[in-house]
Every structure is written in structure tokens, then in C-alpha cells.
Design an enzyme around this catalytic site. Structure first.
Site, PDB file in Angstrom:
ATOM      1  N   CYS A  37       0.817  -1.220   0.000  1.00  0.00           N
ATOM      2  CA  CYS A  37       0.000   0.000   0.000  1.00  0.00           C
ATOM      3  C   CYS A  37       0.850   1.269   0.000  1.00  0.00           C
ATOM      4  CB  CYS A  37      -0.943   0.002   1.189  1.00  0.00           C
ATOM      5  SG  CYS A  37      -2.019  -1.437   1.199  1.00  0.00           S
TER       6      CYS A  37
ATOM      7  N   HIS B 142      -3.180   7.014   2.495  1.00  0.00           N
ATOM      8  CA  HIS B 142      -3.628   5.737   1.940  1.00  0.00           C
ATOM      9  C   HIS B 142      -4.997   5.420   2.537  1.00  0.00           C
ATOM     10  CE1 HIS B 142      -4.094   1.596   1.073  1.00  0.00           C
ATOM     11  NE2 HIS B 142      -3.754   1.170   2.268  1.00  0.00           N
TER      12      HIS B 142
ATOM     13  N   ASN C  74     -10.159  -0.410   0.527  1.00  0.00           N
ATOM     14  CA  ASN C  74      -8.698  -0.274   0.437  1.00  0.00           C
ATOM     15  C   ASN C  74      -8.231  -0.869  -0.894  1.00  0.00           C
ATOM     16  OD1 ASN C  74      -5.926  -0.664   0.631  1.00  0.00           O
ATOM     17  ND2 ASN C  74      -5.971  -1.384   2.740  1.00  0.00           N
TER      18      ASN C  74
END
Ligand code: UT7
Length: 337
Positions: A116, A258, A288
Site C-alpha cells: 500500500c 492511503h 482499500n
């Protein structure tokens, strides 16, 4: 051009997500969960899932075409393509195929894997090539299809992730550098907190010579540890990058983290005293999306007119590795972001 005089600017952005969506209600038919649990713990309402025929390369190319168009260049002008992904279509890398699909015949292309944090690590990597005068036009794509690597019977993880791609074009920009400061970190001692690990059995080829035969296993995560890590480390690294850029929090227009969990976004913002209206969030719609989450949120904010030329953005990625990183940028003058 004098090497030290070359600055970096982001001049285009784009994003692409699959058409098929799965909302929390739909998820509750697969695992024992509820919209109430998922919404209150994560802020996620729905996510986009790639169909069996979609690929990281296709999604990345769609996002890239938008970014290239906004930057008003042609694919043939690209010098370098970096594809930040942990779910490449091919373990040897998918960036070269992306180069071919885009018709970016001159560009060198490679994959970059930092989960990520991949997009932030990619931005900083690309910036070094521009600052040293090596390349002028770079395409950075963050794309992941984590739905292929989620255990759809594990309610602790499958509710969190979605698929998507985001892209930016970065260009040499005279002497004024829009990358105001950065800070990157890794801590392998916590590697087992979040994994998509290879597991195998020994296969004997001839007596005394064995190789490993296996495959990657679905994502495993210690959610509480990852949460704790993010809430502690992200503000630290953000403060460091701010210090390096000689800036105060109140001089930053947007906090672009993020998109992992709304509670993480809120906790980081609170620690750094960022007001809610400066925190970009699209978690409700996508969940996500790993390396794609920051460029998708960036592109949406640019296209909706929220982020304007000259705005200062503090962007931070964090995730498996464990890895985390922070980048400050601004977009004054003639560039579009
Ligand atoms: O890119 C980085 C990616 N990772 C992250 O960002 C993860 C960061 N961590 C988190 O966001 C949170 O830890 C989660 C949202 C994953 C979980 O929240 P939590 O408050 O840490 O929940 P928990 O794991 O402590 O679970 C609490 C309860 C448990 O039940 P019991 O043992 O108390 O009876 C779980 O079994 O919630 C249960 N649970 C669920 N219930 C309904 C866990 N997942 C679910 C679910 N639906 N989907």
C-alpha cells in the site's frame, strides 16, 4: 540542464475502477457481517471488484490514458513507466506489457512492489530520475486487484479490500521543485502483520536435490497491530517530512492518506490537528485499493475541483512490509496539480 536545477511536477492524473461493485449488504451474504459493523469500524460502504477477464494491466492502462491526456503529452514521449503493484498479472512484472498496450515505445518500464506504500515509493523513485536529469516524462501507475488474493471466507480481511488503478504523469519542471520533502521507512521485523506469502512443499527432483513447489496464499493480517502501527508511525513520518520541507501543518491544504480505514484517517488527522475538511477520503466507495488508493483519491479531488493549482498536499502511504512513506508536494504555476 544543470542537474541540481531540475524540479519535479505532477502534470496529469487519471483513475479507473471496475464496473462491478459489492456493497456491505452483499458481503453479508458471503460472510457473517453487517453494514453496521463494516461502516462503523472502517467507513467502507462498497467496493469495486475486477471481473475474471479484467487485468491489472488493463485497469492501469485506462488510468494512464487519462493522466497522459491531462498532461497533454503522447505515450511516445514517455521516458519511464513505473507500475506500483503487489498483484501483477505476471510475476515477472506487468509494466512492460503496459508499455506495449499504451504504445509508449520509448519508455523503460518496471514494476515496483511496496504494497500500500507502492505509490508513494514510486513517486519518490520517479522524482530521483527527473531530478538527476535522466528522464523528463514519467508515468507512475498504482494498480492492484487484491480481490484475487483475499480469503473470501475470512470476514476480518475480505470486507476491507477493493480493486482499482490510479496514475500520474510526472515531468521535469524547470528549477522550481514541487516535491517539497519526503521520508520513506521500512520495518521488516513486523513483516508477519500483513502478508500475501508464498507457501510450498519440498519436491525432490533427484535424490539429494529438492526444489520448492507451491503458490501464494490469501492475505493474512493482524488488524490491531496494523492499526496501531499506522496511527503511530504515519503522524511521526508526516511531522519529519514537514520539518524537512520547513513547513507547518496549517500551511498544508490537503491530507491525502492511503485509504485503509476511516478511523486511521481520523486518528492521524486528529494527532496532527488537521481539520476534517482538509482530509481527503473516498473509502466509502472503494475500500482499500492498496497501491491505487492514493492516486484514485488524488484524481477524484483534482477532477472535482477540490484540489487546485498551488495547493500543498501531504500524502502518506503505509502497509505491508511493513512500509510507510510520506511526500509533500505543491502545484503552483503552470502545472495542473
Ligand atoms: O493497508 C493496510 C491494511 N490494513 C489495515 O488498514 C487494517 C487496520 N486495522 C483495522 O482497520 C481494524 O483492526 C479492523 C477494521 C480490521 C478490525 O477492527 P477491530 O476493532 O480491530 O476488530 P477486531 O479484529 O478486534 O474484532 C472485534 C470483533 C471480533 O469478535 P469477538 O472476538 O470480539 O467476538 C471479530 O471476530 O469483531 C469481529 N469481526 C467482525 N464482525 C463482523 C471481525 N471482522 C468482522 C466483520 N463483521 N467483518
Amino acid at each position: 540542464m544543470n542537474q541540481s536545477s531540475v524540479g519535479v511536477a505532477i502534470t496529469g492524473s487519471g483513475s479507473a475502477t471496475p464496473k462491478v461493485t459489492l456493497d456491505n449488504q452483499g458481503l453479508s451474504k458471503i460472510v457473517e457481517t453487517s453494514d453496521e459493523w463494516i461502516s462503523s469500524r472502517t467507513g467502507i460502504k462498497t467496493r469495486c471488484l475486477a471481473s475474471p477477464t479484467e487485468s491489472v494491466t488493463d485497469m492501469g492502462a485506462a488510468a494512464a490514458r487519462e493522466a497522459i491526456a491531462m498532461a497533454e503529452i503522447t505515450p511516445a514521449e514517455l521516458d519511464l513507466i513505473i507500475l506500483a503493484t503487489s498483484t501483477a498479472d505476471d510475476l515477472f512484472g506487468s509494466a512492460s506489457l503496459l508499455q506495449e498496450v499504451l504504445g509508449a515505445s520509448k519508455a523503460v518500464a518496471f514494476d515496483l512492489t511496496a504494497a500500500c506504500s507502492g505509490f508513494i515509493f514510486g513517486l519518490v523513485t520517479a522524482a530521483q530520475f527527473i531530478r538527476t536529469g535522466t528522464y523528463q516524462n514519467i508515468l507512475l501507475v498504482g494498480a492492484d486487484i487484491l480481490s484475487r488474493w483475499v480469503d473470501w471466507s475470512d470476514r476480518r480481511t475480505c470486507v476491507l479490500f477493493g480493486d482499482g488503478a490510479g496514475a500520474v504523469v510526472m515531468q521535469a519542471h524547470g528549477p522550481s521543485d514541487r516535491l517539497l520533502g519526503f521520508e520513506l521507512r521500512s520495518d521488516g521485523s513486523q513483516n508477519d502483520c500483513l502478508q500475501l506469502a508464498y507457501q510450498s512443499e519440498a519436491k525432490e527432483l533427484i535424490p539429494g536435490v529438492s526444489v520448492s513447489k507451491g503458490t501464494y496464499q490469501p492475505i493474512t493480517m493482524n488488524g490491531k497491530e496494523v492499526y496501531r502501527f499506522a496511527v503511530q508511525r504515519v503522524p511521526e513520518v508526516l511531522s519529519k517530512a514537514l520539518f524537512k520541507a520547513n513547513m507547518r501543518t496549517d500551511e498544508v491544504d490537503w491530507l491525502l492518506l492511503h485509504q485503509a480505514n476511516q478511523r486511521i484517517l481520523d486518528a492521524v488527522a486528529q494527532r496532527l490537528q488537521f481539520p476534517d475538511h482538509k482530509v481527503l477520503s473516498n473509502l466509502a466507495n472503494y475500500g482499500n485499493t492498496s497501491a491505487a488508493s492514493i492516486p484514485i483519491a488524488l484524481d477524484e479531488a483534482v477532477r472535482s475541483g477540490r484540489i487546485k493549482s498551488g495547493d500543498v498536499i501531504a500524502a502518506s502511504g503505509f502497509g505491508a512490509g511493513l512500509t510507510w512513506g510520506q511526500r509533500f508536494s505543491n502545484g503552483e504555476g503552470d502545472c495542473q496539480i
